[in-house]
Write a protein that holds these residues in place. Structure first.
Motif, PDB file in Angstrom:
ATOM      1  N   ALA A 324     -29.119  18.916 -12.922  1.00  0.00           N
ATOM      2  CA  ALA A 324     -28.850  20.373 -13.376  1.00  0.00           C
ATOM      3  C   ALA A 324     -27.922  20.170 -14.504  1.00  0.00           C
ATOM      4  N   PRO A 325     -27.715  21.393 -15.192  1.00  0.00           N
ATOM      5  CA  PRO A 325     -26.804  21.250 -16.322  1.00  0.00           C
ATOM      6  C   PRO A 325     -25.276  20.902 -15.975  1.00  0.00           C
ATOM      7  N   ASP A 326     -24.842  20.093 -16.445  1.00  0.00           N
ATOM      8  CA  ASP A 326     -23.295  19.673 -16.381  1.00  0.00           C
ATOM      9  C   ASP A 326     -22.460  21.031 -16.683  1.00  0.00           C
ATOM     10  N   ASN A 329     -17.875  22.811 -18.899  1.00  0.00           N
ATOM     11  CA  ASN A 329     -17.043  23.545 -19.664  1.00  0.00           C
ATOM     12  C   ASN A 329     -17.807  24.925 -19.646  1.00  0.00           C
ATOM     13  N   ILE A 330     -18.228  25.329 -18.402  1.00  0.00           N
ATOM     14  CA  ILE A 330     -19.057  26.669 -18.280  1.00  0.00           C
ATOM     15  C   ILE A 330     -17.959  27.743 -18.343  1.00  0.00           C
ATOM     16  N   GLY A 331     -16.711  27.476 -17.938  1.00  0.00           N
ATOM     17  CA  GLY A 331     -15.610  28.379 -17.630  1.00  0.00           C
ATOM     18  C   GLY A 331     -15.375  28.768 -19.306  1.00  0.00           C
ATOM     19  N   SER A 342     -26.193  33.642 -12.814  1.00  0.00           N
ATOM     20  CA  SER A 342     -26.656  32.500 -12.697  1.00  0.00           C
ATOM     21  C   SER A 342     -26.611  32.035 -11.005  1.00  0.00           C
ATOM     22  N   ILE A 343     -25.697  32.489 -10.374  1.00  0.00           N
ATOM     23  CA  ILE A 343     -25.391  32.085  -8.919  1.00  0.00           C
ATOM     24  C   ILE A 343     -26.569  32.829  -8.035  1.00  0.00           C
ATOM     25  N   VAL A 344     -26.552  34.218  -8.186  1.00  0.00           N
ATOM     26  CA  VAL A 344     -27.212  35.201  -7.470  1.00  0.00           C
ATOM     27  C   VAL A 344     -28.663  35.274  -7.750  1.00  0.00           C
ATOM     28  N   ASP A 345     -29.030  34.865  -9.056  1.00  0.00           N
ATOM     29  CA  ASP A 345     -30.363  35.187  -9.495  1.00  0.00           C
ATOM     30  C   ASP A 345     -30.749  34.103 -10.591  1.00  0.00           C
ATOM     31  N   PRO A 346     -30.935  32.916 -10.093  1.00  0.00           N
ATOM     32  CA  PRO A 346     -31.110  31.866 -11.237  1.00  0.00           C
ATOM     33  C   PRO A 346     -32.325  32.084 -12.045  1.00  0.00           C
ATOM     34  N   ASN A 347     -33.307  32.865 -11.761  1.00  0.00           N
ATOM     35  CA  ASN A 347     -34.624  32.980 -12.395  1.00  0.00           C
ATOM     36  C   ASN A 347     -34.295  34.125 -13.719  1.00  0.00           C
ATOM     37  N   THR A 374     -39.633  29.557 -13.240  1.00  0.00           N
ATOM     38  CA  THR A 374     -39.119  29.619 -11.902  1.00  0.00           C
ATOM     39  C   THR A 374     -37.898  28.435 -11.823  1.00  0.00           C
ATOM     40  N   SER A 375     -36.838  28.840 -11.657  1.00  0.00           N
ATOM     41  CA  SER A 375     -35.849  27.999 -11.591  1.00  0.00           C
ATOM     42  C   SER A 375     -35.770  27.067 -10.505  1.00  0.00           C
ATOM     43  N   THR A 376     -35.336  25.884 -10.113  1.00  0.00           N
ATOM     44  CA  THR A 376     -35.349  24.861  -9.202  1.00  0.00           C
ATOM     45  C   THR A 376     -34.064  25.093  -8.455  1.00  0.00           C
ATOM     46  N   MET A 377     -33.232  26.060  -8.905  1.00  0.00           N
ATOM     47  CA  MET A 377     -31.830  26.427  -8.157  1.00  0.00           C
ATOM     48  C   MET A 377     -32.141  27.525  -7.415  1.00  0.00           C
ATOM     49  N   PRO A 378     -31.785  27.264  -5.952  1.00  0.00           N
ATOM     50  CA  PRO A 378     -32.007  28.454  -5.156  1.00  0.00           C
ATOM     51  C   PRO A 378     -30.921  29.656  -5.238  1.00  0.00           C
ATOM     52  N   PRO A 379     -31.419  30.752  -5.066  1.00  0.00           N
ATOM     53  CA  PRO A 379     -30.508  31.955  -5.282  1.00  0.00           C
ATOM     54  C   PRO A 379     -29.526  31.831  -4.323  1.00  0.00           C
ATOM     55  N   PHE A 380     -28.132  32.117  -4.698  1.00  0.00           N
ATOM     56  CA  PHE A 380     -27.129  32.372  -3.567  1.00  0.00           C
ATOM     57  C   PHE A 380     -26.654  33.780  -3.643  1.00  0.00           C
ATOM     58  N   ASP A 381     -27.830  34.575  -3.132  1.00  0.00           N
ATOM     59  CA  ASP A 381     -27.441  35.786  -3.058  1.00  0.00           C
ATOM     60  C   ASP A 381     -27.085  36.397  -1.899  1.00  0.00           C
TER      61      ASP A 381
HETATM   62  C1  HEC Z   1     -30.892  22.470  -6.014  1.00  0.00           C
HETATM   63  C2  HEC Z   1     -30.129  22.043  -7.024  1.00  0.00           C
HETATM   64  C3  HEC Z   1     -29.020  23.287  -7.609  1.00  0.00           C
HETATM   65  C4  HEC Z   1     -28.135  23.628  -6.509  1.00  0.00           C
HETATM   66  C5  HEC Z   1     -27.849  23.366  -5.255  1.00  0.00           C
HETATM   67  C6  HEC Z   1     -27.347  24.673  -7.591  1.00  0.00           C
HETATM   68  N1  HEC Z   1     -27.887  24.544  -8.734  1.00  0.00           N
HETATM   69 FE1  HEC Z   1     -27.178  25.692 -10.474  1.00  0.00          FE
HETATM   70  N2  HEC Z   1     -28.648  25.122 -11.180  1.00  0.00           N
HETATM   71  C7  HEC Z   1     -29.620  24.255 -11.101  1.00  0.00           C
HETATM   72  C8  HEC Z   1     -30.596  24.120 -12.095  1.00  0.00           C
HETATM   73  C9  HEC Z   1     -32.110  23.083 -12.146  1.00  0.00           C
HETATM   74  C10 HEC Z   1     -30.217  24.868 -13.163  1.00  0.00           C
HETATM   75  C11 HEC Z   1     -30.770  24.986 -14.585  1.00  0.00           C
HETATM   76  C12 HEC Z   1     -31.997  26.107 -14.324  1.00  0.00           C
HETATM   77  C13 HEC Z   1     -31.539  27.533 -14.552  1.00  0.00           C
HETATM   78  O1  HEC Z   1     -30.957  27.931 -15.387  1.00  0.00           O
HETATM   79  O2  HEC Z   1     -31.539  28.017 -13.270  1.00  0.00           O
HETATM   80  C14 HEC Z   1     -28.922  25.523 -12.621  1.00  0.00           C
HETATM   81  C15 HEC Z   1     -28.298  26.462 -13.771  1.00  0.00           C
HETATM   82  C16 HEC Z   1     -26.886  26.936 -13.338  1.00  0.00           C
HETATM   83  C17 HEC Z   1     -25.966  27.749 -14.152  1.00  0.00           C
HETATM   84  C18 HEC Z   1     -26.273  27.919 -15.279  1.00  0.00           C
HETATM   85  C19 HEC Z   1     -25.765  26.694 -16.366  1.00  0.00           C
HETATM   86  C20 HEC Z   1     -25.640  26.867 -17.881  1.00  0.00           C
HETATM   87  O3  HEC Z   1     -25.485  25.752 -18.353  1.00  0.00           O
HETATM   88  O4  HEC Z   1     -25.784  27.940 -18.549  1.00  0.00           O
HETATM   89  C21 HEC Z   1     -24.938  28.005 -13.285  1.00  0.00           C
HETATM   90  C22 HEC Z   1     -23.620  28.389 -13.901  1.00  0.00           C
HETATM   91  C23 HEC Z   1     -25.259  27.421 -12.184  1.00  0.00           C
HETATM   92  N3  HEC Z   1     -26.427  26.753 -12.048  1.00  0.00           N
HETATM   93  C24 HEC Z   1     -24.205  27.338 -11.227  1.00  0.00           C
HETATM   94  C25 HEC Z   1     -24.307  26.996  -9.760  1.00  0.00           C
HETATM   95  C26 HEC Z   1     -23.351  27.198  -8.816  1.00  0.00           C
HETATM   96  C27 HEC Z   1     -22.151  27.791  -8.899  1.00  0.00           C
HETATM   97  C28 HEC Z   1     -23.928  26.746  -7.641  1.00  0.00           C
HETATM   98  C29 HEC Z   1     -23.619  26.527  -6.108  1.00  0.00           C
HETATM   99  C30 HEC Z   1     -23.339  27.783  -5.664  1.00  0.00           C
HETATM  100  C31 HEC Z   1     -25.294  25.935  -7.962  1.00  0.00           C
HETATM  101  N4  HEC Z   1     -25.475  26.123  -9.468  1.00  0.00           N
HETATM  102  C32 HEC Z   1     -26.277  25.388  -6.986  1.00  0.00           C
HETATM  103  C33 HEC Z   1     -29.604  23.480  -9.963  1.00  0.00           C
HETATM  104  C34 HEC Z   1     -28.872  23.846  -8.498  1.00  0.00           C
END
Ligand code: HEC
Length: 404
Positions: A324-326, A329-331, A342-347, A374-381
């Motif tokens: 997933a993205p590093d 420097n997100i802040g 990004s947290i509540v609606d990754p898509n 569709t993002s592989t990140m689950p929504p933390f809504d």
């Molecule tokens: C299952 C793996 C997974 C987990 C767990 C996860 N993420 Fe993600 N996240 C991703 C992936 C893959 C992306 C890139 C695709 C996207 O934008 O959704 C992403 C994108 C993001 C981005 C945008 C990054 C950028 O460079 O713009 C943020 C901010 C973020 N995540 C925060 C979080 C936070 C905070 C949590 C915990 C509450 C979290 N993520 C949990 C996989 C994950």
């Protein structure tokens, strides 16, 4: 004495506030800005510079170990940004420190050019939903103007379509002498490597070559001061971005050739609000500068539990490299609204991500037959408001220190 101490305290508070503030106030001028360059009087006379911090873009890595290492250790840098407005055009001017001038010459691939880019976006109806800072995102396009310090970029047909440089020794000159050939080519050469793009994410950049992006860019190194100056002038409104809503978002990127910067490896600001001397735009200014109040320690704990299995950042290095993205420097580069979304609606914004062929095990998103991602990140809504605020407040602390 107490009064003086108070004033000093207020002054240093003001200085901190200035550095934390991503706002530039555009100055109205009478001059026609469409023809100005970096050395123009109107800039010297009228530009009011604000300090803006640029952070190393650590979301991406190149296939270049040394460049990646340099970028990982890179500090944040402070640049000066100003804006001018003549009623029709806006000029955005950037001055940034660079102790070495790097000009790319011809095909020498071991020399990388210094350069800069300005990214403009239309203020959306809801200013908390700005385009992804890394060159826009699906249905949230940006207009990008890029200039690099490249010596004599020959475009032999003069139309700006040729992507390579002529090697005069190996070119069939049809009997013409090298000298006269070079003279003729030089007359056609575009010495400034300048390009305009419209982009919805860094895999969908399209160069605008049909002349519909009317703009003027310039870049100039001031040797004694060791600083670059760069500027872009563009219409307030064209088919790529409408900047006329009182304030508009702009972002600044700079590349340092000495540090092997190129492509995604650069320093990048967050969105900056340029406030025009007309009504409106307050919501954008507020959205861009929003600092979420929350319990940072609790936010950190939440992040370690919920996010560190996929994301890496300074202080959390256990996730697999390309998962997933590093977030180091997100802040510094993302607004609070973007982090929240990004947290509540990754898509809502799916980061375009790595070359999927190079890292097939770590897909950041799925694509359906219609091309929707569709993002592989689950929504933390499901997070309650307090936890979400704590998490965002912590994310806002994730950024490199400023270079002293
Ligand atoms: C299952 C793996 C997974 C987990 C767990 C996860 N993420 Fe993600 N996240 C991703 C992936 C893959 C992306 C890139 C695709 C996207 O934008 O959704 C992403 C994108 C993001 C981005 C945008 C990054 C950028 O460079 O713009 C943020 C901010 C973020 N995540 C925060 C979080 C936070 C905070 C949590 C915990 C509450 C979290 N993520 C949990 C996989 C994950």
């Amino acid at each position: 004495m107490r009064g003086v101490a108070k004033i000093f305290a207020a002054l240093s508070l003001a200085a901190t506030a200035l550095l934390a503030d991503n706002t530039v106030t555009a100055v109205k001028v009478d001059a026609d800005l469409s023809k100005i360059g970096c050395g123009s009087e109107v800039i010297k006379k009228s530009a009011k510079f604000s300090k803006i911090v640029l952070y190393p873009q650590t979301t991406v890595t190149l296939n270049d170990k040394k460049a990646n290492e340099l970028n990982k250790e890179a500090k944040a840098m402070v640049v000066d940004v100003a804006a001018l407005y003549d009623g029709k055009n806006v000029a955005v001017i950037v001055r940034w420190p660079d102790s070495t001038k790097n000009v790319q010459k011809g095909y020498k691939s071991d020399v990388y050019a210094d350069g800069f880019a300005l990214q403009f976006a239309t203020t959306p109806e809801d200013p908390s939903k700005l385009p992804y800072i890394g060159m826009g995102s699906d249905s949230r396009p940006v207009a990008i103007y890029l200039q690099k310090a490249v010596d004599k970029f020959y475009e032999p047909n003069g139309n700006g379509v040729v992507g390579y440089q002529v090697n005069p020794h190996n070119t069939n000159r049809f009997g013409e002498s090298l000298k006269s050939f070079e003279k003729r080519v030089e007359a056609l050469a575009n010495r400034d490597y300048q390009k305009a793009f419209v982009s919805e994410g860094f895999r969908s950049m399209t160069e605008i070559k049909d002349g519909t992006a009317s703009y003027n860019a310039d870049m100039h190194y001031v040797e004694p001061k060791k600083i670059w100056g760069g500027m872009v002038v563009r219409p307030l409104k064209d088919e790529y971005a409408d900047l006329s809503k009182g304030a508009f978002p702009v972002a600044v990127a700079v590349w340092d050739g000495e540090k092997l910067n190129r492509n995604g490896i650069k320093h990048l600001s967050s969105w900056i609000a340029v406030k025009l001397p007309v009504l409106g735009g307050e919501e954008l200014v507020a959205a861009i500068n929003e600092k979420v109040k929350g319990d940072v320690e609790n936010g950190k704990e939440l992040a370690m539990t919920n996010c560190a299995s996929c994301h890496r950042w300074k202080g959390a290095q256990s996730a697999p490299m390309y998962m997933a993205p590093d977030l180091s420097n997100i802040g510094g580069q993302a607004t609070a609204g973007y982090i929240r979304e990004s947290i509540v609606d990754p898509n809502a914004v799916v980061v375009p991500g790595y070359n999927r062929n190079a890292h097939p095990n770590y897909q950041w998103y799925m694509t359906d037959d219609k091309g929707n991602r569709t993002s592989t990140m689950p929504p933390f809504d499901w997070l309650d408001k307090k936890s979400l605020d704590d998490l965002i407040a912590y994310m806002q602390t994730l950024k490199a220190e400023v270079e002293k």
